[in-house]
Every structure is written in C-alpha cells, then in structure tokens.
Write a protein that holds these residues in place. Structure first.
Motif, PDB file in Angstrom:
ATOM      1  N   HIS A   1       6.803   3.214 -11.669  1.00 19.71           N
ATOM      2  CA  HIS A   1       7.969   3.196 -10.785  1.00 19.71           C
ATOM      3  C   HIS A   1       8.399   1.757 -10.505  1.00 19.71           C
ATOM      4  O   HIS A   1       9.599   1.422 -10.572  1.00 19.71           O
ATOM      5  CB  HIS A   1       7.621   3.911  -9.478  1.00 19.71           C
ATOM      6  CG  HIS A   1       8.680   3.819  -8.422  1.00 19.71           C
ATOM      7  ND1 HIS A   1       9.724   4.714  -8.340  1.00 19.71           N
ATOM      8  CD2 HIS A   1       8.861   2.939  -7.401  1.00 19.71           C
ATOM      9  CE1 HIS A   1      10.509   4.392  -7.319  1.00 19.71           C
ATOM     10  NE2 HIS A   1      10.001   3.323  -6.734  1.00 19.71           N
TER      11      HIS A   1
ATOM     12  N   ASN B   1       0.811  -1.230   0.000  1.00 20.69           N
ATOM     13  CA  ASN B   1       0.000   0.000   0.000  1.00 20.69           C
ATOM     14  C   ASN B   1       0.845   1.282   0.000  1.00 20.69           C
ATOM     15  O   ASN B   1       0.444   2.285   0.585  1.00 20.69           O
ATOM     16  CB  ASN B   1      -0.955   0.011   1.202  1.00 20.69           C
ATOM     17  CG  ASN B   1      -1.848  -1.209   1.245  1.00 20.69           C
ATOM     18  OD1 ASN B   1      -2.658  -1.423   0.351  1.00 20.69           O
ATOM     19  ND2 ASN B   1      -1.690  -2.036   2.271  1.00 20.69           N
TER      20      ASN B   1
ATOM     21  N   THR C   1       2.874   4.924  -9.755  1.00 19.19           N
ATOM     22  CA  THR C   1       3.367   3.852  -8.889  1.00 19.19           C
ATOM     23  C   THR C   1       3.703   2.592  -9.679  1.00 19.19           C
ATOM     24  O   THR C   1       4.756   1.975  -9.474  1.00 19.19           O
ATOM     25  CB  THR C   1       2.342   3.539  -7.781  1.00 19.19           C
ATOM     26  OG1 THR C   1       2.184   4.715  -6.968  1.00 19.19           O
ATOM     27  CG2 THR C   1       2.814   2.383  -6.913  1.00 19.19           C
TER      28      THR C   1
ATOM     29  N   GLN D   1       6.808   7.198  -1.540  1.00 18.86           N
ATOM     30  CA  GLN D   1       7.074   6.566  -0.250  1.00 18.86           C
ATOM     31  C   GLN D   1       8.131   5.475  -0.374  1.00 18.86           C
ATOM     32  O   GLN D   1       9.000   5.345   0.489  1.00 18.86           O
ATOM     33  CB  GLN D   1       5.775   5.991   0.316  1.00 18.86           C
ATOM     34  CG  GLN D   1       4.798   7.063   0.776  1.00 18.86           C
ATOM     35  CD  GLN D   1       3.420   6.497   1.088  1.00 18.86           C
ATOM     36  OE1 GLN D   1       2.922   5.618   0.393  1.00 18.86           O
ATOM     37  NE2 GLN D   1       2.791   7.016   2.129  1.00 18.86           N
TER      38      GLN D   1
ATOM     39  N   SER E   1       3.093   4.311  -2.186  1.00 13.06           N
ATOM     40  CA  SER E   1       3.256   5.020  -3.448  1.00 13.06           C
ATOM     41  C   SER E   1       4.716   5.004  -3.876  1.00 13.06           C
ATOM     42  O   SER E   1       5.606   4.615  -3.109  1.00 13.06           O
ATOM     43  CB  SER E   1       2.798   6.471  -3.297  1.00 13.06           C
ATOM     44  OG  SER E   1       3.703   7.182  -2.453  1.00 13.06           O
TER      45      SER E   1
ATOM     46  N   PHE F   1      -5.761   6.431  -6.736  1.00 10.26           N
ATOM     47  CA  PHE F   1      -4.556   5.631  -6.875  1.00 10.26           C
ATOM     48  C   PHE F   1      -3.360   6.535  -7.163  1.00 10.26           C
ATOM     49  O   PHE F   1      -3.436   7.430  -8.009  1.00 10.26           O
ATOM     50  CB  PHE F   1      -4.726   4.613  -8.006  1.00 10.26           C
ATOM     51  CG  PHE F   1      -3.624   3.592  -8.072  1.00 10.26           C
ATOM     52  CD1 PHE F   1      -3.666   2.474  -7.269  1.00 10.26           C
ATOM     53  CD2 PHE F   1      -2.538   3.768  -8.925  1.00 10.26           C
ATOM     54  CE1 PHE F   1      -2.644   1.527  -7.314  1.00 10.26           C
ATOM     55  CE2 PHE F   1      -1.520   2.833  -8.975  1.00 10.26           C
ATOM     56  CZ  PHE F   1      -1.567   1.708  -8.162  1.00 10.26           C
ATOM     57  N   PRO F   2      -2.229   6.315  -6.479  1.00 12.91           N
ATOM     58  CA  PRO F   2      -1.066   7.203  -6.658  1.00 12.91           C
ATOM     59  C   PRO F   2      -0.457   7.066  -8.052  1.00 12.91           C
ATOM     60  O   PRO F   2       0.126   6.037  -8.389  1.00 12.91           O
ATOM     61  CB  PRO F   2      -0.096   6.751  -5.569  1.00 12.91           C
ATOM     62  CG  PRO F   2      -0.495   5.339  -5.248  1.00 12.91           C
ATOM     63  CD  PRO F   2      -1.978   5.274  -5.460  1.00 12.91           C
ATOM     64  N   HIS F   3      -0.616   8.100  -8.844  1.00 11.10           N
ATOM     65  CA  HIS F   3      -0.156   8.073 -10.237  1.00 11.10           C
ATOM     66  C   HIS F   3       1.349   7.818 -10.297  1.00 11.10           C
ATOM     67  O   HIS F   3       2.134   8.373  -9.536  1.00 11.10           O
ATOM     68  CB  HIS F   3      -0.480   9.400 -10.927  1.00 11.10           C
ATOM     69  CG  HIS F   3      -0.062   9.438 -12.362  1.00 11.10           C
ATOM     70  ND1 HIS F   3      -0.655   8.666 -13.325  1.00 11.10           N
ATOM     71  CD2 HIS F   3       0.917  10.140 -12.991  1.00 11.10           C
ATOM     72  CE1 HIS F   3      -0.083   8.900 -14.488  1.00 11.10           C
ATOM     73  NE2 HIS F   3       0.879   9.787 -14.308  1.00 11.10           N
TER      74      HIS F   3
ATOM     75  N   ASP G   1       5.582  -4.485  -3.989  1.00 12.33           N
ATOM     76  CA  ASP G   1       4.606  -3.551  -3.433  1.00 12.33           C
ATOM     77  C   ASP G   1       3.241  -4.192  -3.622  1.00 12.33           C
ATOM     78  O   ASP G   1       2.835  -4.491  -4.751  1.00 12.33           O
ATOM     79  CB  ASP G   1       4.658  -2.198  -4.151  1.00 12.33           C
ATOM     80  CG  ASP G   1       3.774  -1.136  -3.487  1.00 12.33           C
ATOM     81  OD1 ASP G   1       3.321  -1.352  -2.350  1.00 12.33           O
ATOM     82  OD2 ASP G   1       3.549  -0.086  -4.122  1.00 12.33           O
TER      83      ASP G   1
ATOM     84  N   THR H   1      -5.853   6.202 -13.612  1.00  9.13           N
ATOM     85  CA  THR H   1      -4.788   7.206 -13.518  1.00  9.13           C
ATOM     86  C   THR H   1      -4.032   7.347 -14.833  1.00  9.13           C
ATOM     87  O   THR H   1      -3.418   8.386 -15.092  1.00  9.13           O
ATOM     88  CB  THR H   1      -3.776   6.859 -12.409  1.00  9.13           C
ATOM     89  OG1 THR H   1      -3.139   5.612 -12.711  1.00  9.13           O
ATOM     90  CG2 THR H   1      -4.432   6.783 -11.063  1.00  9.13           C
TER      91      THR H   1
ATOM     92  N   LEU I   1      -0.724  -3.965  -3.506  1.00  6.39           N
ATOM     93  CA  LEU I   1      -1.733  -2.913  -3.635  1.00  6.39           C
ATOM     94  C   LEU I   1      -3.083  -3.534  -3.976  1.00  6.39           C
ATOM     95  O   LEU I   1      -3.143  -4.630  -4.540  1.00  6.39           O
ATOM     96  CB  LEU I   1      -1.348  -1.940  -4.762  1.00  6.39           C
ATOM     97  CG  LEU I   1      -0.001  -1.240  -4.625  1.00  6.39           C
ATOM     98  CD1 LEU I   1       0.545  -0.873  -6.001  1.00  6.39           C
ATOM     99  CD2 LEU I   1      -0.145   0.005  -3.763  1.00  6.39           C
TER     100      LEU I   1
END
Length: 305
Positions: free
Chosen positions: A198, A143, A195, A148, A145, A191-193, A163, A177, A165
């Motif tokens: 990354h 969970n 991620t 983080q 981003s 949702f963290p764009h 990760d 996103t 999610l």
C-alpha cells in the motif's frame, strides 16, 4: 529516544546536552540530516535537549529535517496510559513539541499510535489547521495498517507521507506475510498484510523503528541468547568481515535491500554505533539475493516453506 536521559520527572544537565551534540555530529558526519522525535521520549526531555542544540547553533535548523510524534499519553498523576488523537491532543502535542524543540515548525508530524476512538474527520480538521498556521509541513502516521491509513486519508487535506513501523531482522514478520501467503503458518503472523505494498503504491515512505533490534545481532548476543540470535549474529559478523564493514551496516543493509525503500530510524545515541551505520546503503545495494535470504532464514530460525 535516548537523548533525554531517564523517563521520569527529573531535569537534565549539561552532560546530556554534550552527549546529544556528539550523537548529532556523528549523524551529520555520515550524511544523516533527519531526526525523529516524539513528545513522550524521556517525558519531553528528549525534545528539550535537542532544543538546546538548536538554540546554541543558529545554522543547525536549516541543515536538518525534524519530525515528531504525538498521540500517546503516559498516564499522568497515576492515571491510565492511553492513546489520544483528539483535535485538542494533537494541537497541544504539536505546540508542546515546538516549544521544547525551540523551532517554529515540524517538517513532518506523525500520529504515534492508532487510537480506537479516533474520529477521522476531527483529525483531518486538526491537521488542516496545523498546516494552515505553518506549525507542520507534512503529515504521516506510525504503526498503522493500510486500512487505517486509507480510512484516515479520506479526511486529510494532504497525502500521508510516511508510516513508521517496527521492522528489522528480529521483527521480520513483514517478510513472513509475503512468503507465508497460502500457507498455514501465515495465520500466526501479526504484521498487517499489504501495508508495505500500500505504501509503495501511494508513495508513502516506510520508516523502520528499532531497525538494529537493540543490537542483538551487532554486539549484544550472549551465550544465553536464543540459538537463532546467536547464529544470526555470527552470520552478520561473517558478512561484515568479508565486506570490510561493520555489523550494523549489514543489519541495516538487509532492510535497505528490500524494494519497499525502507528508511531505517537508527535510534541509537551512541556515536560509535551511528558511525558504524555509514556503509548501510552501499551494503544494501550490493547484497545478493542469497545473502538476504540467508540472513532472513537464519533470523527466523527455519527455512522458508
């Protein structure tokens, strides 16, 4: 999550161990060898029940990959539930999991939830000690981003490997996103764009929790369900029938079709539902772009812009 029974202080009997064996055997039969736990599942009973299996079959541990998660405190003795990724909490969580699972190490440790009070240097030192003593062999998160993960990675002795999610046809905002960049509707997407991008660039495995969305498209839709859910369940059933497979394989195949190499964490302890996932990889590999978009747009209840 479902292996330990009720989320209370009660114990567990042999019937839960028998049910766990049925779930594990169903998973192994279709090639699943990775099992995901957390120290809080059924307040520790999930790990304890699985530990019974490991204790009763000396060959099982060598045939599987175990990961568990720490960092959530449920609020003992009437206190507030909270997140705790302090060094002591991580240490105690891991060693508690090892005792319950009756194993010497975790293949992967995941930090369960972002903790606003997290000190990256403290976490890095704690992870380093666990790696040195052999209690864990790799570290990941859940969970988090991209930002983080990057902030934490600066202080870790080894690269993050995963990760976890919430990703599914129901929780499709990871796709939103992408398609809603430079669109007004994008402001409402949680949702963290970036991620998934990354993770792809850094070689971090994306694990999807609740990928079957509680069965809402594979048997649990009712007349009272939202229109989009009923339409999606009907489309999933149609595709499953046309491909000679099960609805669960279609739902998971939709995730597996994504180029982010998503690994679904099935979550079910029902042997029938586990077996129904057997074709998921093949379904994902064969799913056309039009089929993928048809499922996505039906689940979101409207077409892409």
């Amino acid at each position: 999550m479902g292996l330990g029974g009720a989320w209370d202080a009660s114990g567990y009997g042999p019937e839960l161990v028998d049910r766990a064996w049925e779930a594990v055997e169903a998973a192994l039969a279709i090639g699943i060898t990775r099992f995901d736990h957390a120290d809080i599942y059924s307040r520790g009973k999930g790990e304890s029940v699985f530990g019974e299996l490991l204790a009763s079959d000396s060959t099982l541990r060598g045939r599987i990959h175990l990961q568990s998660k720490v960092g959530i405190r449920l609020g003992e003795n009437g206190g507030f539930g909270h997140y705790d990724l302090s060094a002591q909490s991580i240490h105690d969580g891991v060693h508690g999991s090892l005792r319950r699972l009756r194993t010497d190490y975790l293949d992967v440790l995941l930090l369960h939830r972002p903790d606003p009070l997290l000190d990256p240097a403290e976490v890095g030192a704690a992870v380093g000690r666990l790696l040195e003593e052999g209690s864990i062999r790799a570290i990941g998160v859940s969970n988090m981003s991209a930002a983080q993960m990057d902030a934490l990675q600066d202080h870790l002795p080894v690269p993050l490997v995963a990760d976890q999610l919430e990703l599914s046809l129901a929780r499709h905002d990871f796709a939103d996103t992408t398609v809603l960049v430079n669109h007004a509707d994008g402001a409402g997407t949680s949702f963290p764009h970036g991620t998934l991008e990354h993770c792809a660039r850094r070689g971090i495995e994306v694990q999807a929790w609740s990928p079957l969305a509680g069965g809402r498209y594979s048997g649990r839709t009712t007349a009272e369900s939202p229109d989009a859910d009923r339409a999606t369940a009907a489309l999933v059933a149609e595709l499953a029938a046309s491909k000679g497979t099960e609805p669960e394989a279609i739902v998971l195949g939709w995730l597996l079709r994504h180029p982010g190499r998503i690994s679904p964490v099935i979550g079910s302890a029902n042997p029938r539902r586990i077996a129904a996932c057997a074709d998921a990889e093949a379904v994902g590999a064969a799913m056309t772009r039009e089929e993928w978009y048809a499922l996505y747009q039906t689940a979101r209840g409207k077409r892409v812009p």
